[in-house]
Write a protein that holds these residues in place. Structure first.
Motif, PDB file in Angstrom:
ATOM      1  N   LEU A   1       0.814  -1.221   0.000  1.00  0.00           N
ATOM      2  CA  LEU A   1       0.000   0.000   0.000  1.00  0.00           C
ATOM      3  C   LEU A   1       0.847   1.270   0.000  1.00  0.00           C
ATOM      4  O   LEU A   1       2.033   1.242   0.333  1.00  0.00           O
ATOM      5  N   ASP A   2       0.175   2.373  -0.393  1.00  0.00           N
ATOM      6  CA  ASP A   2       0.706   3.727  -0.169  1.00  0.00           C
ATOM      7  C   ASP A   2      -0.082   4.299   1.005  1.00  0.00           C
ATOM      8  O   ASP A   2      -1.280   4.045   1.135  1.00  0.00           O
ATOM      9  N   PHE A   3       0.598   5.053   1.874  1.00  0.00           N
ATOM     10  CA  PHE A   3      -0.152   5.705   2.956  1.00  0.00           C
ATOM     11  C   PHE A   3       0.474   7.060   3.279  1.00  0.00           C
ATOM     12  O   PHE A   3       1.658   7.291   3.051  1.00  0.00           O
ATOM     13  N   LYS A   4      -0.364   7.948   3.787  1.00  0.00           N
ATOM     14  CA  LYS A   4       0.084   9.270   4.206  1.00  0.00           C
ATOM     15  C   LYS A   4      -0.729   9.669   5.430  1.00  0.00           C
ATOM     16  O   LYS A   4      -1.967   9.626   5.408  1.00  0.00           O
ATOM     17  N   GLY A   5      -0.011  10.050   6.523  1.00  0.00           N
ATOM     18  CA  GLY A   5      -0.682  10.375   7.770  1.00  0.00           C
ATOM     19  C   GLY A   5      -0.842  11.867   7.999  1.00  0.00           C
ATOM     20  O   GLY A   5       0.006  12.666   7.590  1.00  0.00           O
TER      21      GLY A   5
ATOM     22  N   LEU B   1      -6.992  -2.595   8.396  1.00  0.00           N
ATOM     23  CA  LEU B   1      -6.790  -3.001   7.001  1.00  0.00           C
ATOM     24  C   LEU B   1      -7.294  -4.407   6.715  1.00  0.00           C
ATOM     25  O   LEU B   1      -7.282  -4.853   5.568  1.00  0.00           O
ATOM     26  N   VAL B   2      -7.711  -5.111   7.755  1.00  0.00           N
ATOM     27  CA  VAL B   2      -8.321  -6.421   7.526  1.00  0.00           C
ATOM     28  C   VAL B   2      -9.628  -6.215   6.755  1.00  0.00           C
ATOM     29  O   VAL B   2     -10.479  -5.429   7.172  1.00  0.00           O
ATOM     30  N   GLY B   3      -9.774  -6.882   5.607  1.00  0.00           N
ATOM     31  CA  GLY B   3     -10.985  -6.737   4.792  1.00  0.00           C
ATOM     32  C   GLY B   3     -10.786  -5.894   3.548  1.00  0.00           C
ATOM     33  O   GLY B   3     -11.666  -5.857   2.675  1.00  0.00           O
TER      34      GLY B   3
ATOM     35  N   LYS C   1      -8.679   3.654   1.584  1.00  0.00           N
ATOM     36  CA  LYS C   1      -9.113   3.443   2.963  1.00  0.00           C
ATOM     37  C   LYS C   1      -8.553   4.527   3.864  1.00  0.00           C
ATOM     38  O   LYS C   1      -7.375   4.880   3.788  1.00  0.00           O
ATOM     39  N   GLU C   2      -9.401   5.081   4.725  1.00  0.00           N
ATOM     40  CA  GLU C   2      -8.936   6.024   5.744  1.00  0.00           C
ATOM     41  C   GLU C   2      -8.875   5.279   7.072  1.00  0.00           C
ATOM     42  O   GLU C   2      -9.868   4.683   7.501  1.00  0.00           O
ATOM     43  N   VAL C   3      -7.698   5.331   7.684  1.00  0.00           N
ATOM     44  CA  VAL C   3      -7.494   4.622   8.952  1.00  0.00           C
ATOM     45  C   VAL C   3      -7.304   5.650  10.052  1.00  0.00           C
ATOM     46  O   VAL C   3      -6.391   6.490   9.990  1.00  0.00           O
TER      47      VAL C   3
ATOM     48  N   VAL D   1      -5.139  10.488  11.077  1.00  0.00           N
ATOM     49  CA  VAL D   1      -5.839   9.777  10.017  1.00  0.00           C
ATOM     50  C   VAL D   1      -4.831   9.474   8.917  1.00  0.00           C
ATOM     51  O   VAL D   1      -4.024  10.329   8.532  1.00  0.00           O
ATOM     52  N   PHE D   2      -4.849   8.226   8.430  1.00  0.00           N
ATOM     53  CA  PHE D   2      -3.955   7.810   7.346  1.00  0.00           C
ATOM     54  C   PHE D   2      -4.788   7.539   6.092  1.00  0.00           C
ATOM     55  O   PHE D   2      -5.746   6.754   6.137  1.00  0.00           O
ATOM     56  N   HIS D   3      -4.437   8.195   5.001  1.00  0.00           N
ATOM     57  CA  HIS D   3      -5.076   7.939   3.708  1.00  0.00           C
ATOM     58  C   HIS D   3      -4.292   6.807   3.050  1.00  0.00           C
ATOM     59  O   HIS D   3      -3.093   6.946   2.773  1.00  0.00           O
ATOM     60  N   CYS D   4      -4.942   5.688   2.811  1.00  0.00           N
ATOM     61  CA  CYS D   4      -4.255   4.501   2.281  1.00  0.00           C
ATOM     62  C   CYS D   4      -4.817   4.108   0.914  1.00  0.00           C
ATOM     63  O   CYS D   4      -6.035   4.122   0.695  1.00  0.00           O
TER      64      CYS D   4
END
Length: 473
Positions: A166-170, A202-204, A211-213, A231-234
């Protein structure tokens, strides 16, 4: 040379030296002659001008300093030699009295640590009995197979144990923060390598998902993020499934372990490896426990200056290691939840214990004459040369500056062998042997004491030992 010694505590002493007047006068004359020899006056060759005229060009303070330099080292060395003092470093010097006829010097010296050994043989200690269970063998094999697992892309939702690319940014309060961004990052769900809540969220997910985590950073974290919501944009690129090979003869062969081709051979190999690891750990703990008791029974005086010097070196080393791991010292303190002073105190305790242990072991080596001379060193180097099919000269070159460290390691081995032979499980054996010998030896028949004639007793002169503060010629 007349001197007195005063104990200052903390392994520091004060040496007051009254320099012999003839020595002091000779030093001044020598310094003056040297100064006069360099005076240049027009009409005279250097050093040939009349003394009265040349004296006007001589700086008395420079002559005095030169004379002091002349007597300082010999005076200090003389006292060290006479009193058998071992200094740790260079002393500080103060001139308490100086005239043309008199010179009194005061040296403040930090001495080498002093060790008073307690009992270092006959100490009882038990070695832990080690064993390996079938469950431990199975777990070790599972780990080997897991390490040999293959990852394959799957078109389904991610579950725990899968790897998500994945790519992510917090963001915190809408602003991106340092260290909170990555691209094409492979994250195994359930590995607990990210902050709590991230992997679970990220399960699912499946390939192509956005996905926003939302997570909350732990309180035990760097100050900038500790306890804050983020918040992490994934963006999910791939989901990969781990395929762990079954325990078959083929899988065992694929592990590539020398001499291991079957399942039973793998079990035997893992059992031996685990047993060896546990045995080594138990042996190390057994030896450390014996040494700890010996150190506790000994008295070691170490100047705080020596300890602080070691603490400073350890702190510098720790900081370099922290930086090499990509953290600042401040971040490290925040993550570990300690202040700089608390860290130093921990280092101080470790330094003091390590120094005490080293000094006690060296004192034992000295008392038991455990040295590694050049002949013994050459024997060990020859063994290494034979093992590696090299010449002894080449082994020496390869070791280079580490040759003395190699010698120290040989001495440490001697110390360890001696302590293991005379303590722990062997302590009772040695005591039993001594007792058995004592029982076997017949008691010598002692002659009956003769009756002695009564004698007049005279009072003996009592003598008192010179104190360290008394003058010694």
């Amino acid at each position: 040379m007349k001197h007195t010694i005063k104990e200052l505590g903390d392994c520091r002493i004060e040496i007051t030296v009254d320099v012999d007047p003839t020595v002091w006068e000779a030093a001044q004359q020598k310094a003056l002659n040297k100064a006069l020899s360099t005076v240049s006056i027009k009409g005279f060759r250097p050093g040939k001008a009349p003394k009265a005229m040349a004296m006007a060009h001589v700086d008395p303070s420079r002559v005095m300093n030169a004379a002091l330099d002349e007597v300082l080292t010999p005076a200090y060395a003389s006292v060290l030699n006479e009193e058998h003092i071992q200094p740790f470093n260079r002393p500080s010097v103060n001139v308490s009295k100086v005239t043309d006829k008199e010179l009194t010097l005061v040296f403040t010296v930090t001495t080498m640590p002093k060790v008073t050994l307690g009992a270092y043989t006959g100490i009882e200690e038990k070695r832990a009995v080690v064993s390996v269970s079938e469950e431990e063998i199975a777990d070790s094999i599972s780990q080997r197979l897991a390490a040999a697992a293959e990852l394959s892309v799957v078109e389904r939702e991610a579950k725990e144990g899968d790897t998500v690319v994945l790519d992510f940014k917090g963001f915190v309060n809408g602003e991106a923060f340092d260290g909170g961004e990555a691209e094409n990052y492979s994250l195994e769900l359930g590995s607990h390598s990210f902050v709590p809540g991230f992997e679970e969220a990220l399960v699912g997910v499946k390939a192509g998902d956005e996905k926003e985590v939302n997570i909350t950073f732990p309180q035990q974290y760097v100050a900038e993020l500790a306890g804050k919501e983020a918040v992490f944009h994934c963006h999910i690129h791939e989901v990969k499934e781990k395929s762990v090979p079954a325990l078959t003869e083929e899988a065992v062969a694929d592990l590539g372990i020398e001499g291991v081709k079957t399942v039973e051979e793998l079990k035997d190999h893992e059992k031996k490896a685990l047993l060896e690891k546990k045995t080594n750990s138990a042996n190390a703990a057994y030896y450390d426990s014996i040494v700890s008791k010996i150190v506790a029974a000994s008295h070691v005086e170490i100047a705080s200056e020596i300890i602080e010097s070691d603490v400073a070196a350890r702190e510098e080393q720790t900081k370099k290691q922290i930086e090499s791991n990509g953290l600042t010292f401040k971040q490290y303190l925040e993550i570990t939840g300690q202040t700089e002073e608390q860290m130093k105190e921990n280092l101080r305790k470790g330094s003091e214990q390590n120094l005490k242990t080293f000094l006690v072991l060296q004192a034992i080596a000295s008392k038991e004459h455990m040295v590694v001379d050049d002949a013994e060193l050459n024997v060990e180097l020859s063994k290494m040369a034979e093992q590696y099919k090299m010449k002894v000269e080449d082994i020496r070159k390869a070791l280079g500056n580490s040759l003395e460290t190699f010698r120290e390691n040989l001495q440490n081995r001697k110390i360890q062998e001696f302590l293991l032979a005379n303590n722990g499980e062997n302590a009772k054996k040695e005591a039993a042997v001594v007792a058995e010998k004592a029982e076997e030896e017949p008691e010598e028949e002692k002659p009956a004491p003769k009756k002695s004639a009564a004698k007049k007793t005279t009072a003996k002169k009592s003598t008192t030992k010179k104190s360290a503060d008394t003058k010694a010629e």
